[in-house]
Motif scaffolding. Structure first.
Motif, mmCIF file in Angstrom:
data_model
loop_
_atom_site.group_PDB
_atom_site.id
_atom_site.type_symbol
_atom_site.label_atom_id
_atom_site.label_comp_id
_atom_site.label_asym_id
_atom_site.label_seq_id
_atom_site.Cartn_x
_atom_site.Cartn_y
_atom_site.Cartn_z
ATOM 1 N N ARG A 196 9.553 -4.567 -4.836
ATOM 2 C CA ARG A 196 8.215 -4.562 -4.404
ATOM 3 C C ARG A 196 7.669 -5.951 -4.027
ATOM 4 N N ASN A 232 4.880 -8.007 -3.903
ATOM 5 C CA ASN A 232 3.400 -8.528 -4.609
ATOM 6 C C ASN A 232 3.159 -9.860 -3.545
ATOM 7 N N HIS A 239 0.915 -5.553 -2.976
ATOM 8 C CA HIS A 239 1.691 -5.615 -2.560
ATOM 9 C C HIS A 239 1.953 -4.234 -1.176
ATOM 10 N N THR A 297 5.639 -3.949 0.735
ATOM 11 C CA THR A 297 7.495 -3.855 0.645
ATOM 12 C C THR A 297 8.493 -4.705 1.390
ATOM 13 N N TYR A 320 12.937 -2.940 -8.049
ATOM 14 C CA TYR A 320 12.006 -2.709 -9.146
ATOM 15 C C TYR A 320 11.537 -1.440 -9.579
ATOM 16 N N TYR A 380 7.203 1.681 -1.819
ATOM 17 C CA TYR A 380 6.325 1.579 -2.885
ATOM 18 C C TYR A 380 4.882 2.079 -1.957
ATOM 19 N N VAL A 430 3.766 3.857 -7.394
ATOM 20 C CA VAL A 430 3.737 2.093 -6.859
ATOM 21 C C VAL A 430 4.782 1.370 -7.548
ATOM 22 N N GLY A 474 1.120 0.294 0.774
ATOM 23 C CA GLY A 474 2.146 0.018 -0.032
ATOM 24 C C GLY A 474 3.815 -0.062 0.004
#
Length: 207
Positions: free
Chosen positions: A11, A13, A22, A24, A53, A107, A112, A140
């Motif tokens: 992930r 962020n 976020h 991927t 993650y 994600y 998430v 995401g």
């Protein structure tokens, strides 16, 4: 569907003052990850790649040392790690074929905090390596790898860059666009915010 964590997929962020979101990203070399260029809304100091993650846990990995947009047209960028990650990276495969079954791993909302894998099929091919999949994704999943089950194991054939109510849109990943392997592969990568991809990072349909 929710899947086990993958140490080569993370992930990404990105946030700042009163903002958190976020995308991927995935490893294509131990010190190099790929994602969608429109995910790089801020400089590298505000980006955090959490490999493997799952529910707040993630693998230890070197911090990011730089970012670089490698293709504005295909909305693709690389993330340079300060050292090699322990995970085995994905090789880059040949472009998708019409009707081919593939998997998107990322994600997306609402799950998430866990890796989601979606089984998809290629429903359209276009110029410049663009392709459509029959599995729409949500926020995401930008930059999520599109994976093929190759004879020698999974390989990345593209990245998700946009979505609609009925399809996801990706671009094939070209290994020739990636920095050459070697000690200085990421030397000079921009630590500041890179230029937005064509169409602007706020374009509708970006997951």
């Amino acid at each position: 569907m929710a899947a086990a964590a993958d140490p080569a997929i993370g992930r990404l962020n990105h946030g700042g003052y009163r903002m958190r979101s976020h995308c991927t990203a995935s490893l294509v070399r131990p010190d190099l990850a790929v994602t969608a260029a429109h995910c790089l809304r801020r400089g590298v100091d505000d980006l955090h790649l959490l490999l493997g993650y799952a529910q707040g846990d993630y693998a230890e990995a070197p911090p990011l040392s730089g970012v670089r947009v490698v293709s504005v047209e295909r909305d693709q960028a690389v993330l340079c790690l300060a050292g090699p990650a322990a995970a085995v990276p994905y090789p880059v495969g040949a472009p998708p074929r019409l009707g081919e079954p593939l998997t998107v791993a990322g994600y997306p909302a609402p799950a998430v905090h866990a890796l989601t894998r979606l089984d998809c099929a290629v429903t359209g091919l276009g110029p410049g390596g663009v392709f459509a999949l029959d599995c729409p994704v949500r926020v995401g999943a930008s930059g999520a790898p599109v994976l093929r089950a190759g004879a020698g194991g999974p390989e990345i054939v593209g990245l998700i860059v946009a979505t609609s109510e009925t399809v996801s849109v990706g671009y094939g990943l070209d290994a020739d666009d990636l920095p050459a392997p070697g000690r200085d592969a990421c030397a000079g990568a921009d630590r500041k915010r890179p230029p937005a991809p064509r169409g602007g990072e706020a374009a509708t349909g970006q997951p």
